[in-house]
Design a protein around this motif. Structure first.
Motif, mmCIF file in Angstrom:
data_model
loop_
_atom_site.group_PDB
_atom_site.id
_atom_site.type_symbol
_atom_site.label_atom_id
_atom_site.label_comp_id
_atom_site.label_asym_id
_atom_site.label_seq_id
_atom_site.Cartn_x
_atom_site.Cartn_y
_atom_site.Cartn_z
ATOM 1 N N SER B 111 0.870 -1.201 -0.050
ATOM 2 C CA SER B 111 -0.098 0.152 -0.113
ATOM 3 C C SER B 111 1.009 1.291 -0.032
ATOM 4 O O SER B 111 0.827 2.124 -0.731
ATOM 5 C CB SER B 111 -0.990 0.043 1.185
ATOM 6 O OG SER B 111 -1.603 -1.311 1.271
ATOM 7 N N GLY B 112 1.882 1.080 0.779
ATOM 8 C CA GLY B 112 3.059 2.373 0.965
ATOM 9 C C GLY B 112 2.455 3.248 1.970
ATOM 10 O O GLY B 112 1.329 3.253 2.510
ATOM 11 N N ASP B 113 3.421 3.877 2.738
ATOM 12 C CA ASP B 113 3.060 4.977 3.919
ATOM 13 C C ASP B 113 2.494 6.207 3.247
ATOM 14 O O ASP B 113 2.855 6.618 2.108
ATOM 15 C CB ASP B 113 4.355 5.410 4.460
ATOM 16 C CG ASP B 113 5.012 3.946 5.195
ATOM 17 O OD1 ASP B 113 4.271 3.285 5.823
ATOM 18 O OD2 ASP B 113 6.534 4.226 4.930
ATOM 19 N N HIS B 114 1.614 6.722 3.968
ATOM 20 C CA HIS B 114 0.736 7.924 3.418
ATOM 21 C C HIS B 114 1.740 9.163 3.338
ATOM 22 O O HIS B 114 2.683 9.082 4.117
ATOM 23 C CB HIS B 114 -0.275 8.216 4.501
ATOM 24 C CG HIS B 114 -1.400 8.962 3.812
ATOM 25 N ND1 HIS B 114 -1.226 10.509 3.875
ATOM 26 C CD2 HIS B 114 -2.471 9.018 3.250
ATOM 27 C CE1 HIS B 114 -2.106 10.830 3.366
ATOM 28 N NE2 HIS B 114 -3.096 10.121 2.833
ATOM 29 N N PHE B 117 3.294 11.692 5.996
ATOM 30 C CA PHE B 117 4.739 11.359 6.861
ATOM 31 C C PHE B 117 5.777 12.017 6.196
ATOM 32 O O PHE B 117 6.862 12.097 6.834
ATOM 33 C CB PHE B 117 4.935 9.895 6.981
ATOM 34 C CG PHE B 117 3.765 9.086 7.707
ATOM 35 C CD1 PHE B 117 3.600 9.456 9.015
ATOM 36 C CD2 PHE B 117 2.980 8.214 7.096
ATOM 37 C CE1 PHE B 117 2.466 8.843 9.587
ATOM 38 C CE2 PHE B 117 2.210 7.629 7.529
ATOM 39 C CZ PHE B 117 1.992 7.791 9.237
ATOM 40 N N SER C 153 -7.715 6.831 4.648
ATOM 41 C CA SER C 153 -6.552 7.825 4.052
ATOM 42 C C SER C 153 -6.110 7.286 2.745
ATOM 43 O O SER C 153 -5.884 8.093 1.850
ATOM 44 C CB SER C 153 -5.465 7.812 5.039
ATOM 45 O OG SER C 153 -5.854 8.609 6.079
ATOM 46 N N LYS C 154 -5.987 5.841 2.504
ATOM 47 C CA LYS C 154 -5.492 5.200 1.362
ATOM 48 C C LYS C 154 -6.554 4.904 0.417
ATOM 49 O O LYS C 154 -6.655 4.062 -0.542
ATOM 50 C CB LYS C 154 -4.650 4.294 1.683
ATOM 51 C CG LYS C 154 -3.380 4.775 2.564
ATOM 52 C CD LYS C 154 -2.772 3.558 3.016
ATOM 53 C CE LYS C 154 -1.515 4.073 3.753
ATOM 54 N NZ LYS C 154 -0.509 3.012 4.573
ATOM 55 N N LEU C 156 -8.564 2.322 0.683
ATOM 56 C CA LEU C 156 -8.516 0.859 0.354
ATOM 57 C C LEU C 156 -9.700 0.124 0.477
ATOM 58 O O LEU C 156 -10.698 0.609 0.988
ATOM 59 C CB LEU C 156 -7.392 0.271 1.644
ATOM 60 C CG LEU C 156 -6.256 0.795 1.881
ATOM 61 C CD1 LEU C 156 -5.396 0.085 2.932
ATOM 62 C CD2 LEU C 156 -5.212 0.851 0.737
ATOM 63 N N CYS C 161 -4.683 -1.438 6.407
ATOM 64 C CA CYS C 161 -3.280 -1.521 6.041
ATOM 65 C C CYS C 161 -2.641 -1.936 7.571
ATOM 66 O O CYS C 161 -3.094 -1.701 8.386
ATOM 67 C CB CYS C 161 -2.773 -0.231 5.152
ATOM 68 S SG CYS C 161 -2.397 1.149 6.341
ATOM 69 N N GLU C 170 -2.756 5.727 10.596
ATOM 70 C CA GLU C 170 -1.160 6.139 10.566
ATOM 71 C C GLU C 170 -1.040 7.501 10.596
ATOM 72 O O GLU C 170 0.058 8.060 10.947
ATOM 73 C CB GLU C 170 -0.394 5.220 9.764
ATOM 74 C CG GLU C 170 -0.876 5.211 8.211
ATOM 75 C CD GLU C 170 0.186 4.419 7.229
ATOM 76 O OE1 GLU C 170 0.768 3.667 7.777
ATOM 77 O OE2 GLU C 170 0.287 5.026 6.120
ATOM 78 N N VAL C 171 -2.048 7.983 9.720
ATOM 79 C CA VAL C 171 -1.700 9.349 9.440
ATOM 80 C C VAL C 171 -1.785 10.407 10.620
ATOM 81 O O VAL C 171 -1.091 11.279 10.644
ATOM 82 C CB VAL C 171 -2.827 9.670 8.244
ATOM 83 C CG1 VAL C 171 -2.813 11.335 8.119
ATOM 84 C CG2 VAL C 171 -2.372 9.092 6.800
#
Lengths: 133, 311, 222
Positions: B111-114, B117, C153-154, C156, C161, C170-171
């Motif tokens: 997916s990858g880090d947002h 960051f 945020s992604k 998905l 995730c 995580e954001v």
């Protein structure tokens, strides 16, 4: 040159501040002239627009005297007002108006002297700042 | 003759039944070819494949595929990482064809880090498809010879497909199912997030084995040696879904001044030896972050050397 | 509703610097509900403009009007006999309003007084949160009634995730991990099997990615 006579508008709560006001009267303490007093049932009812309108109509200084934060009869009226004052101070600064022209004070019901003191404080500040326009 | 999906060194080692040992290389923040070659020299002969990160932690670096090519020139088997953050399905498919055209044979889908960051938090992200959809897409391209839209590919890419798994992220009870989804989507191998809590990983692997997932896919356990107490604390508090047991931190502290790094390596070596015996674990993925030069030593101490050669 | 927030007054004053006849136009739709562009906020902005201009020694005329909606031409039409008295309009509607006004009255300068943020709702007094990304193909029923497109945020479709952290994204710890909520709700409802299905890539054709959108309903067209 004509002497600057600041126009000051003071909103005050009909509970704590009002009682402070009447005690100040009994003590024969007088407010400086040119202060227009507006009694409100609770400072929580004072909206940003009320404060702005005072400035728009020529007030050099606007202040609110209300209860202690923990003794509002309507639970948190004074806190709501304080949030609005903070918001408006920020707005005033962006508008090129000194934010010190707007203040809010919490008073104890029995402190008549304080009621007069804040008025004098605002008057002194007004003279430092000069006319709003 | 064995049928290979891509015939990468990693695939051959795993298929031959060896316990795999993979490493990692973060590309430089610049066009510094020598930096990549230097890292390659440390890893050469010590690992079966090398993951090359794709703008890791959302910080701009040399592209994964180009660093992969340099590693390949150095005789390593690169594992091309691709995240869903920066590319839409067009860019993904063209890069997949591109890396395969250049003989890169492993690919890890993430997916990858947002980007919030990273070093360009103002960037627009893509996330056109997610990591599981990316796995399916690569599999479709490879096995059916078709693009995502169903159109025929003229010479399909040959890639050994990898995916990541974080056994410790919440919601915990769903993690094994998400792993199953990745395997169903087409993952040939899995590399896990770094493991510090061995007890919890053992429990996780028990569920994996109970569900028979280890028979459908090679599972490589992630290890990152702790360089210092500070790093351990950072991992424990700042990295989402990471758990570092207090006793590990105590052990590092107890090692005394200037000796935490050695203790960290000792811990990593013990972990590798334990993982080697754990049912369902097909190998170890060593993420020695900016510590590539210590990889040979860790590999040696853990009994990972010499690496097998499968023809 | 469409949720908007006031632009800083400083920015608005810079926009209208040089204009002395200004009309502030509010909207009784979404922006009234989210306390940013109704009659009350129109009065506040108008008063603030008067004060700031007066402070600079400028003589200004600031008009106030709040329309039923700014996203319907019939209400924009109500400005017809007013606009000629002004040099500039500040619209407190979402991004739609000022565009409708400037399309209708090309001769007048129109400025946005708010920043349009998102489609969402009030989760408590004074707090709004995003709920919809307007992708044009609603899929929330697959996800326990929660939208991963708008709220992950992604975006998905097969989350969560590895960055899901104690129910947070995580954001930022300010953002709920919607996938954490989806998984927990679906498992509680005994619908794990539905979550195990791989959701295929989404077609973004109906989203903004397919180009600016327009909708025609033949049965309503006169």
């Amino acid at each position: 040159m004509q002497e600057f006579k600041p126009k000051i508008v003071a909103f005050y709560c009909s509970n704590c501040a009002s009682s402070a006001a009447s005690i100040s009267n009994k003590l024969n303490l007088f407010l400086p002239e040119n202060i227009k007093l507006i009694n409100v049932p609770c400072t929580g009812r004072i909206e940003i627009l009320h404060l702005l309108k005072a400035f728009e109509n020529g007030a050099d200084m606007v202040y609110v005297v209300g209860c202690q934060e923990d003794s509002c009869q309507y639970i948190n009226g004074i806190l709501k007002l304080k949030n609005r004052v903070a918001y408006l101070k920020n707005m005033l600064e962006q508008m090129g108006i000194e934010p010190q022209r707007l203040e809010v004070f919490s008073l104890y019901a029995g402190k008549g002297q304080d009621f007069v003191n804040v008025a004098n404080e605002m008057l002194t500040k007004a003279k430092e700042l000069g006319p709003i326009y | 003759m064995t049928e290979y999906k891509s015939g990468s060194n990693l695939e051959k080692v795993l298929k031959a039944g060896h316990f795999a040992f993979t490493g990692e290389c973060g590309p430089p923040r610049g066009a510094n070819v020598e930096a990549v070659r230097k890292k390659a020299q440390h890893l050469k002969g010590c690992v079966d494949a090398v993951n090359v990160t794709d703008n890791q932690t959302a910080v701009v670096r040399m592209s994964s595929w180009s660093a992969c090519l340099i590693l390949k020139e150095e005789g390593l088997d690169p594992n091309f990482q691709m995240v869903c953050r920066d590319r839409n399905r067009l860019a993904m498919q063209s890069d997949i064809l591109g890396v395969s055209a250049h003989g890169i044979k492993n690919m890890l889908c993430l997916s990858g880090d947002h980007q919030r960051f990273g070093d360009h938090p103002e960037a627009k992200n893509v996330y056109d498809i997610d990591s599981i959809q990316l796995i399916s897409m690569v599999k479709k391209m490879r096995d059916e010879g078709k693009f995502l839209n169903g159109e025929q590919i003229d010479v399909p890419p040959k890639l050994f497909i990898g995916a990541a798994c974080n056994p410790f992220a919440e919601p915990l009870e769903f993690r094994v199912y998400r792993l199953a989804k990745k395997i169903e989507a087409g993952a040939d191998f899995i590399q896990t997030q770094c493991i510090y809590n061995m007890d919890r990983f053992r429990e996780f692997m028990k569920r994996v084995v109970d569900m028979g997932l280890h028979e459908k896919c090679y599972i490589l356990a992630g290890i990152t040696p702790l360089k210092s107490v500070g790093m351990a604390r950072y991992m424990a508090t700042q990295v989402p879904g990471m758990e570092v047991p207090e006793e590990l931190i105590k052990r590092l502290k107890g090692a005394g001044k200037g000796k935490a790094a050695e203790e960290g390596i000792k811990i990593a070596v013990e972990q590798i030896q334990e993982l080697r015996e754990m049912e369902g674990v097909a190998g170890v993925h060593l993420m020695a972050i900016e510590w590539e030069h210590r990889v040979p030593e860790i590999a040696k101490l853990a009994g990972m050397l010499p690496r097998p050669k499968v023809e | 509703m469409i949720v908007a927030e006031a632009k800083p007054i400083k920015e608005i004053l810079e926009m209208i610097d040089g204009f002395n006849k200004i009309l502030v136009v509010g909207c009784k739709g979404c922006v009234t509900v989210c306390n940013v562009g109704g009659a009350k906020e129109v009065a506040i902005l108008a008063s603030a403009i008067r004060i700031a201009k007066k402070k600079k020694g400028k003589d200004v005329e600031v008009g106030e009007i709040t329309l039923e909606r700014q996203c319907d031409p019939e209400y924009i039409e109500e400005l017809r006999n007013i606009v000629q008295n002004y040099e500039a309009i500040v619209s407190l509607a979402c991004g739609v309003g000022p565009q409708f006004i400037s399309e209708r009255y090309p001769e007048i300068r129109v400025f946005p007084g708010v920043n349009t943020r998102f489609m969402g709702g009030a989760i408590e007094h004074g707090v709004w949160a995003e709920r919809c990304a307007g992708c044009g193909q609603c899929v929330i029923h697959y996800f326990g009634g929660m939208c991963p497109i708008a709220r992950c945020s992604k975006s998905l479709m097969n989350g969560p995730c590895g960055g899901s952290n104690h129910g947070k994204c995580e954001v930022s710890p300010e953002i709920d991990c919607i996938w954490d909520k989806i998984v927990r709700k679906m498992m509680a409802q005994g619908r794990l099997d539905e979550l195990l299905k791989i959701r295929p890539p989404k077609s973004w054709l109906t989203a903004r990615d397919g180009g600016p959108r327009k909708m025609v309903r033949e049965e309503l067209v006169k």
